[in-house]
Enzyme design. Structure first.
Site, PDB file in Angstrom:
ATOM      1  CG  ASP A  38      -9.518   2.950   1.419  1.00  0.00           C
ATOM      2  OD1 ASP A  38      -8.711   2.798   0.149  1.00  0.00           O
ATOM      3  OD2 ASP A  38      -8.977   2.815   2.399  1.00  0.00           O
ATOM      4  CG  ASP A  49      -1.935   1.041   1.133  1.00  0.00           C
ATOM      5  OD1 ASP A  49      -1.931   2.009   0.263  1.00  0.00           O
ATOM      6  OD2 ASP A  49      -2.901   0.783   2.031  1.00  0.00           O
TER       7      ASP A  49
HETATM    8  C1  GLA Z   1      -5.493   2.240   2.721  1.00  0.00           C
HETATM    9  C2  GLA Z   1      -5.938   0.958   2.000  1.00  0.00           C
HETATM   10  C3  GLA Z   1      -7.061   0.182   2.513  1.00  0.00           C
HETATM   11  C4  GLA Z   1      -6.334  -0.471   3.849  1.00  0.00           C
HETATM   12  C5  GLA Z   1      -6.025   0.908   4.758  1.00  0.00           C
HETATM   13  C6  GLA Z   1      -5.236   0.227   5.850  1.00  0.00           C
HETATM   14  O1  GLA Z   1      -6.637   3.153   2.976  1.00  0.00           O
HETATM   15  O2  GLA Z   1      -6.702   1.460   0.714  1.00  0.00           O
HETATM   16  O3  GLA Z   1      -7.559  -0.817   1.810  1.00  0.00           O
HETATM   17  O4  GLA Z   1      -5.362  -1.397   3.744  1.00  0.00           O
HETATM   18  O5  GLA Z   1      -5.047   1.679   3.968  1.00  0.00           O
HETATM   19  O6  GLA Z   1      -4.554   1.246   6.722  1.00  0.00           O
END
Ligand code: GLA
Length: 515
Positions: free
Chosen positions: A340, A280
């Site tokens: 997200d 990420d």
């Molecule tokens: C980001 C990602 C999510 C999750 C969070 C965890 O927002 O897009 O899917 O993994 O981080 O902190």
């Protein structure tokens, strides 16, 4: 001669004058005597797992004016401006991220040797109080930048010939995921048919990380006492274990990332028995531009391959820089195409129905990822969750359940375990479906399947039930429709030249049409 800038009389004289240091100090003392903020301050927020989320305020005060940097979780604000007024101060921090700009504001007071800071996450939220104490000058300093490697094509790891299926902790558990929860999900998946339906990856998202040891090896925090033992447990259930990290120094939740430890972390994951990595971007935004994303992701792609262990590689950088054009070249098996998802109809549909143009980029081994499933988390109706699974299956999307598998209602279980729908998602040709027809809030999507059949999804995005008609000829199914099956009612329909069905509000009819 050294000199500093001070305003002469606070509030009355606004112009700043250069004065020799002795005069300047005298002027400060004689005027308002603002307390000294100079130095490095830390706010430590214990996470309850043995780690703390540390925010560093490195400030310099000249008279009433304040400058500096703020590093808080993955955010690094290089520009801080602020000023005193009476007995308090206000600071504004600015961070540039690609073309967007993020601002944070703090109001504060110095009480004894503690900074009391007040900030709001969103303007409508009540202020949060943070307490900062003095830290050593170098503590928390932002790491220096390592130049990204030269680009080359990373060899295909041969994994994920169909979209990955499993479970991920984030949507339901977020920072509360722990060893016991992961074991419980593995138990449920083995017992309730999820594993046998294809959901085999049990993926731990953010917040498992501990500090690095003296040799730089990543450790787990208190929530995960023994990752190797957990992997053994999950493997013994016929399942696979996934984990999460970031190419930056910090993850999104402010935990330790893999920056400068990529190969070492990949070896640790392999030694633990990890089968899947979600990587990420988050903290990497402060070190690299979007244009450098491919090279940065390639580094971990190479590192995973070098371990010799089959590890699915999931890119998570929210679809920036058209990741679908280069995700496969850097070793990615899947790549997030959006921000997200939330457990809400508007979020799910805004993401899912916007994936049409990405269809050419999906293929066996390499998938567009419109984010994890929210099915069963309570924010949508059963019809809406049927739309969610149908749409994700039409998109050949990874199916990563995000709910608590211990407490599924029969409705949710029937949705997630609908094998006829799963078979569309997992079709071995790996051709992502596309938008074929639309009238107002009704749309039809079609997907070519390996055996020459088509999946046809009739989506009613409207707030009232609607009768929808699929005309095979108009959808390009010209010759000899022999068999039409409704994959939600599990019934065969008459093979007429068209089919009309009543589709519930926010609902779907998903058909398999064979010639
Ligand atoms: C980001 C990602 C999510 C999750 C969070 C965890 O927002 O897009 O899917 O993994 O981080 O902190």
């Amino acid at each position: 001669m050294s000199s500093i800038v001070v305003p002469l009389v606070k509030g009355l004289v606004t112009e700043q004058t250069m004065l020799p240091r002795a005069f300047a100090l005298a002027a400060v003392i004689g005027a308002v005597q603002p307390p000294r903020l100079d130095g490095n301050w830390v706010v430590r927020q214990p996470m309850g797992d043995g780690t703390s989320r540390d925010s560093y305020f490195t400030l310099a005060q000249r008279g009433d004016s304040i400058t500096g940097t703020i590093r808080t979780t993955q955010f690094y604000y290089r520009t801080v401006t602020g000023a005193w007024s009476a007995d308090s101060f206000a600071i504004t921090a600015v961070m540039r991220d690609g073309t967007s700009e993020r601002r944070a504001t703090y109001a504060g007071r110095l009480v004894g040797d503690t900074l009391h800071l007040y900030t709001r996450r969103r303007p409508q939220d009540p202020p949060t109080e943070l307490k900062a104490v003095r830290a050593a000058p170098d503590e928390g300093a932002y790491p220096s930048r390592v130049a990204p490697p030269a680009r080359h094509a990373v060899r295909d790891n041969g994994l994920a010939r169909t979209p990955p299926m499993g479970w991920n902790s984030w949507n339901k558990f977020a920072g509360r995921v722990d060893d016991a929860a992961v074991r419980a999900m593995a138990d449920a998946m083995a017992a309730d048919g999820m594993r046998d339906a294809g959901y085999v990856y049990v993926n731990i998202d953010d917040t498992w990380e501990g500090p690095r040891d003296a040799q730089g090896n990543i450790t787990t925090n208190r929530k995960f006492p023994d990752m190797k033992a957990l992997a053994d447990y999950v493997h013994a259930k016929g399942l696979k274990l996934g984990i999460y990290s970031s190419p930056g120094p910090n993850t999104c939740a402010g935990y330790e990332g893999s920056y400068r430890h990529e190969a070492q972390d990949a070896r640790t994951y392999a030694a633990w028995g990890i089968d899947y990595l979600k990587y990420d971007w988050c903290g990497a935004r402060n070190l690299y531009t979007d244009d450098e994303m491919p090279a940065v992701y390639q580094k971990m792609g190479d590192a995973l391959l070098a371990t010799g262990r089959p590890i699915v590689y999931s890119l998570c950088q929210y679809g920036r820089l058209d990741v679908w054009r280069w995700g496969a070249d850097v070793g990615g098996n899947l790549w997030r195409t959006t921000g997200d998802i939330r457990d809400a109809w508007d979020s799910m549909t805004r993401i899912g129905f916007a994936q049409d143009s990405l269809a050419p980029f999906a293929k066996p081994g390499h998938w567009n990822d419109p984010d994890m499933l929210e099915i069963g988390n309570g924010g949508m109706t059963a019809d809406e969750y049927r739309t969610h699974l149908s749409l994700w299956s039409m998109l050949a999307a990874p199916l990563l359940a995000g709910n608590d598998l211990r407490s599924m209602t029969p409705d949710v279980r029937d949705i997630l375990l609908n094998r006829e729908v799963i078979a569309i998602d997992q079709d071995r040709a790996g051709k992502q479906g596309t938008h074929a027809w639309q009238q107002g809030e009704q749309e039809i999507w079609t997907r070519e399947l390996a055996d020459g059949a088509r999946a046809v999804a009739l989506f009613n995005r409207g707030d009232a039930p609607a009768t929808m008609t699929a005309r095979w000829a108009a959808l390009g199914l010209t010759s000899g429709v022999r068999h039409v099956r409704d994959l939600w009612t599990h019934q065969d329909l008459a093979a007429a030249p068209e089919v009309s069905l009543s589709v519930p509000a926010h609902g779907v009819a998903l058909l398999r049409v064979s010639r």
